[in-house]
Design a protein around this motif. Structure first.
Motif, short mmCIF file in Angstrom:
data_model
loop_
_atom_site.label_atom_id
_atom_site.label_comp_id
_atom_site.label_asym_id
_atom_site.label_seq_id
_atom_site.Cartn_x
_atom_site.Cartn_y
_atom_site.Cartn_z
N ALA A 175 0.82 -1.22 0.00
CA ALA A 175 0.00 0.00 0.00
C ALA A 175 0.85 1.27 0.00
CB ALA A 175 -0.94 -0.01 1.21
N GLY A 176 1.92 1.25 -0.82
CA GLY A 176 2.72 2.45 -0.99
C GLY A 176 3.70 2.75 0.12
N GLN A 177 3.88 1.80 1.02
CA GLN A 177 4.81 2.00 2.14
C GLN A 177 5.76 0.83 2.26
OE1 GLN A 177 1.69 2.51 5.19
NE2 GLN A 177 2.41 4.62 5.45
N VAL A 178 6.94 1.09 2.81
CA VAL A 178 7.87 0.01 3.15
C VAL A 178 7.45 -0.56 4.50
CG1 VAL A 178 10.24 -0.59 3.72
CG2 VAL A 178 9.77 0.98 1.83
N VAL A 179 7.13 -1.86 4.51
CA VAL A 179 6.65 -2.48 5.74
C VAL A 179 7.70 -3.36 6.40
CG1 VAL A 179 4.23 -2.38 5.08
CG2 VAL A 179 5.59 -4.37 4.43
N CYS A 180 8.73 -3.72 5.64
CA CYS A 180 9.79 -4.55 6.21
C CYS A 180 11.01 -4.47 5.31
CB CYS A 180 9.31 -6.00 6.34
SG CYS A 180 10.39 -7.04 7.37
N ARG A 181 12.16 -4.63 5.91
CA ARG A 181 13.40 -4.61 5.15
C ARG A 181 14.41 -5.50 5.85
NH1 ARG A 181 12.64 -0.29 7.93
NH2 ARG A 181 11.85 1.03 6.27
N GLY A 182 15.41 -5.97 5.10
CA GLY A 182 16.45 -6.78 5.71
C GLY A 182 16.95 -7.86 4.78
N GLY A 183 17.78 -8.74 5.30
CA GLY A 183 18.27 -9.86 4.52
C GLY A 183 17.21 -10.93 4.37
N PRO A 184 17.46 -11.94 3.54
CA PRO A 184 16.47 -12.99 3.32
C PRO A 184 15.99 -13.66 4.60
CG PRO A 184 18.18 -13.14 1.66
CD PRO A 184 18.63 -12.09 2.64
N ASP A 185 16.87 -13.89 5.56
CA ASP A 185 16.45 -14.55 6.79
C ASP A 185 15.45 -13.71 7.58
OD1 ASP A 185 17.98 -16.78 6.28
OD2 ASP A 185 19.70 -16.10 7.44
N ALA A 186 15.57 -12.38 7.49
CA ALA A 186 14.63 -11.51 8.20
C ALA A 186 13.26 -11.47 7.53
CB ALA A 186 15.22 -10.10 8.29
N ILE A 187 13.24 -11.64 6.22
CA ILE A 187 11.98 -11.55 5.47
C ILE A 187 11.29 -12.90 5.38
CG2 ILE A 187 10.94 -10.90 3.26
CD1 ILE A 187 12.15 -8.56 4.77
N MET A 188 12.06 -13.96 5.27
CA MET A 188 11.48 -15.29 5.04
C MET A 188 11.00 -15.92 6.35
SD MET A 188 11.47 -15.81 1.78
CE MET A 188 11.50 -17.57 1.39
#
Length: 216
Positions: A175-188
Motif C-alpha cells: 500500500a505504498g509504504q515500506v513495511v519490512c526490510r532486511g536480509g532474506p532470513d529476516a523476510i522469510m
C-alpha cells in the motif's frame, strides 16, 4: 549507495508512494517485493528518475551515463561486446529483438542495461514471461553481475523464493509504504510474509535455504 528521502507520489489524488525513506547499499542485489499495487514499479521509476516524485528526493550516484546520441565510439562498442559476451549473446548479436525468443529477449534487455557501464542496474520484473530454466539463468547472471562486475542490482520481483535465493537485501512494500526490510532470513518468516501478502505462508528449509510455501 542510494538515499531515498521521504518520497511521495500520487495519481489522481490516490497515494501510490507514502513518505518512503530508505537507503539502498552499494553492491550486491536488492529486491523490491510486495503484492500488486504496492508501489514497487513506481518506486523503481522514481529511483531511475523516469518519474518525478510529488515530494522528497532521491540521491543517486549512477556513474558514467552514455550520451552518444546514436553515434557509437570504440569505447561504446567495447562495452556492448563485453555485455553481450557476459550474457552469452554474441552468436545472436546481429538479430533483431523480434527474432529472439522470450528468454533471449530478456537477456538482451539486461545486456542493454549492462553495456551502459553504470554502477547501478535497475530492472522491473526481469523474470516476466520466463520459464523455470530461463528464470534461474537470469537470476544467476544478475548475481554474477553483482559479484564479478561489482554492479549494484536493484530489481522488482514477484517471486519471493527467487528474491530470497539471490538477494542480499530485500525491501518489502505494501500500500505504498515500506513495511519490512532486511536480509532474506529476516523476510522469510511466516508472520512477515503473511502480513505482506495477506495469505497463509509456511517456510521450509531446502538445501539450506528458506523456501516459502504459499499454495494449499
Amino acid at each position: 549507495m542510494i538515499e531515498i528521502k521521504n518520497i511521495s507520489k500520487q495519481y489522481h489524488q490516490t497515494p501510490v508512494l507514502q513518505a518512503i525513506a530508505e537507503t539502498i547499499p552499494a553492491g550486491g542485489v536488492t529486491s523490491i517485493i510486495g503484492p500488486n499495487g504496492a508501489g514497487k514499479s513506481t518506486l523503481l521509476s522514481v529511483i531511475g528518475r523516469l518519474l518525478t516524485p510529488d515530494a522528497g528526493q532521491v540521491l543517486v550516484g549512477f556513474g558514467r551515463y552514455p550520451y552518444t546520441q546514436g553515434r557509437l565510439n570504440e569505447e561504446d562498442r567495447h562495452h556492448i561486446q563485453t555485455a553481450l559476451a557476459f550474457l552469452d549473446l554474441l552468436p545472436l548479436q546481429d538479430r533483431y529483438l523480434d527474432e529472439l525468443s522470450g528468454g533471449q529477449r530478456q537477456r538482451a534487455y539486461v545486456a542493454m542495461a549492462l553495456c551502459q557501464n553504470t554502477d547501478y542496474v535497475l530492472l522491473d520484473e526481469p523474470l516476466n514471461n520466463l520459464d523455470m530454466k530461463h528464470a534461474v539463468a537470469m537470476m544467476k547472471q544478475l548475481r554474477r553481475a553483482a559479484d564479478e562486475l561489482h554492479k549494484t542490482i536493484i530489481l522488482v520481483i514477484h517471486d519471493i523464493n527467487f528474491a530470497a535465493a539471490y538477494s542480499d537485501h530485500i525491501i518489502a512494500m505494501k500500500a505504498g509504504q515500506v513495511v519490512c526490510r532486511g536480509g532474506p532470513d529476516a523476510i522469510m518468516r511466516p508472520e512477515v510474509l503473511e502480513a505482506i501478502f495477506d495469505t497463509e505462508v509456511s517456510i521450509e528449509q531446502v538445501r539450506g535455504r528458506p523456501v516459502a510455501i504459499y499454495y494449499h
